[in-house]
Design a protein around this motif. Structure first.
Motif, PDB file in Angstrom:
ATOM      1  N   PHE A  49       0.772  -1.072  -0.012  1.00  0.00           N
ATOM      2  CA  PHE A  49       0.076  -0.043  -0.056  1.00  0.00           C
ATOM      3  C   PHE A  49       0.891   1.188   0.027  1.00  0.00           C
ATOM      4  CE2 PHE A  49       0.776  -1.259   4.419  1.00  0.00           C
ATOM      5  CZ  PHE A  49       1.016  -0.278   5.099  1.00  0.00           C
ATOM      6  N   GLN A 129      -7.100   0.601   1.642  1.00  0.00           N
ATOM      7  CA  GLN A 129      -7.673  -0.527   1.015  1.00  0.00           C
ATOM      8  C   GLN A 129      -8.977  -0.105   0.305  1.00  0.00           C
ATOM      9  OE1 GLN A 129      -5.771  -2.944   0.606  1.00  0.00           O
ATOM     10  NE2 GLN A 129      -6.762  -4.412  -0.368  1.00  0.00           N
ATOM     11  N   ASP A 149     -15.025  -8.200   3.310  1.00  0.00           N
ATOM     12  CA  ASP A 149     -14.208  -8.147   2.438  1.00  0.00           C
ATOM     13  C   ASP A 149     -14.835  -8.920   1.351  1.00  0.00           C
ATOM     14  OD1 ASP A 149     -14.064 -10.868   3.041  1.00  0.00           O
ATOM     15  OD2 ASP A 149     -11.977 -11.110   2.133  1.00  0.00           O
ATOM     16  N   GLU A 182     -11.916  -4.323  -0.753  1.00  0.00           N
ATOM     17  CA  GLU A 182     -11.253  -5.300  -1.463  1.00  0.00           C
ATOM     18  C   GLU A 182     -10.443  -5.988  -0.493  1.00  0.00           C
ATOM     19  OE1 GLU A 182      -7.659  -4.517  -4.481  1.00  0.00           O
ATOM     20  OE2 GLU A 182      -9.712  -3.973  -5.446  1.00  0.00           O
ATOM     21  N   PHE A 184      -7.832  -7.861   1.552  1.00  0.00           N
ATOM     22  CA  PHE A 184      -6.114  -7.669   1.464  1.00  0.00           C
ATOM     23  C   PHE A 184      -5.586  -8.979   0.896  1.00  0.00           C
ATOM     24  CE2 PHE A 184      -7.783  -5.670   5.607  1.00  0.00           C
ATOM     25  CZ  PHE A 184      -7.423  -4.523   5.238  1.00  0.00           C
TER      26      PHE A 184
END
Length: 341
Positions: A49, A129, A149, A182, A184
């Motif tokens: 990230f 994220q 998620d 989304e 991980f």
């Protein structure tokens, strides 16, 4: 170019064991490449990230009677406290592991297994994220509200926003899905976190809410991200001021104890683990040995064919081949073998 074409034509030639040479190289290169890829994966953990190199996990460092111990968890108020005192901290967040392999019972009586983590409203500011549905800050500010998620959302199916679920250990408490993020990636310490529950749910699921604690109830994993151009060692005077204002330092020192905080780049938390470092060294040695062995086998086969090849090269010289032509033939064959391998 003609030498390379001739090297391809000579591959099935008897007595030169070309396919055995290629197989030796191919096995060594394949297995070594897989091992090297694994080492690279391990060494780039938590770098997926933006701003990962400025993201730090806060550790508690306590000393008592000359013994120093480091803990990867802190009290609830530490992360936001560091942000409040240190102007170079861009954003901070705290998380608290809630439930592992939770059996979430939906309204249609279907049960979905998921790992649940609690986080405050700033969580997605530190770990940006992608949000697929909903606004993370708003959702994580509401009690009993959560984000799931994308993989878990696909398992549930349909439009998951607004759906409710319950947990066996918390009868009478209903949790609401208000967003989807989304999932991980594999190279993340947060991988396999399927549900993120609002930290403001604490009073509804526990009898004790320790979000404002400066000491004790050390069950929170705290993170901060520094502004560009700043380092963790610049935080010391601000952290000392925070400790003086909120921690009973005098009482601790009377008992021969002390209490402070340390900051480690998040990716280093994983890669500097003694087990991971040891395994990386072992895998590196194995990769080198395999590659070295395959090359040596290749060379030994060449040495074994040396008598026959020397006769061939002698004939070529008789027909006018120069040393540079002989070298070109040998290097072209080696290039073809390595390329095919």
């Amino acid at each position: 170019m003609n030498n390379i074409i001739n090297a391809f034509k000579n591959l099935p030639r008897r007595g030169q064991h070309n396919f055995v040479k290629i197989l030796c190289l191919a096995l060594g290169l394949a297995i070594s490449s897989v091992i090297i890829a694994e080492i690279y994966f391990e060494q780039t953990y938590d770098t997926y990230f933006p701003g990962w190199d400025r993201t730090y996990q806060i550790f508690e460092v306590s000393s008592n009677q000359g013994k120093t111990m480091t803990f990867n968890q802190t009290s609830g108020a530490i992360a936001q406290g560091v942000k409040q005192y240190a102007p170079m901290v861009e954003v901070a967040t705290s998380t608290n592991w809630f439930y592992n392999d939770a059996q979430c019972k939906l309204e249609d009586q279907n049960v979905v297994s998921a790992n649940i983590m609690m986080a405050d409203s700033c969580f997605f500011d530190v770990f940006p994220q992608k949000m697929l549905v909903g606004k993370a800050r708003q959702i994580l500010s509401q009690p009993l509200s959560c984000i799931i998620d994308s993989k878990t959302a696909a398992t549930i199916g349909g439009n998951v926003v607004g759906k409710h679920f319950t947990l066996p250990n918390y009868p009478g408490t209903t949790f609401t899905i208000n967003g989807v993020f989304e999932a991980f990636p594999w190279g993340a310490s947060l991988h396999n976190t399927q549900i993120i529950l609002s930290m403001s749910s604490l009073p509804y699921v526990y009898s004790y809410d320790g979000r404002d604690n400066w000491i004790g109830n050390d069950s929170y994993i705290s993170y901060i991200r520094l502004a560009r151009g700043h380092r963790a060692d610049e935080l010391k005077p601000y952290v000392d001021k925070m400790r003086q204002d909120h921690l009973p330092l005098k009482e601790l020192r009377k008992m021969g104890a002390d209490f402070t905080f340390d900051f480690t780049v998040l990716s280093d938390v994983y890669t500097h683990d003694p087990y991971i470092k040891m395994m990386s060294w072992i895998l590196s040695i194995v990769a080198f040995v395999l590659l070295f062995t395959s090359v040596m086998n290749y060379l030994l086969i060449i040495v074994g064919n040396l008598v026959g090849r020397s006769r061939e090269m002698a004939v070529r010289k008789c027909y006018g081949a120069k040393p540079k032509n002989i070298h070109a033939i040998i290097f072209s064959e080696a290039l073809v073998h390595v390329g095919l391998a």
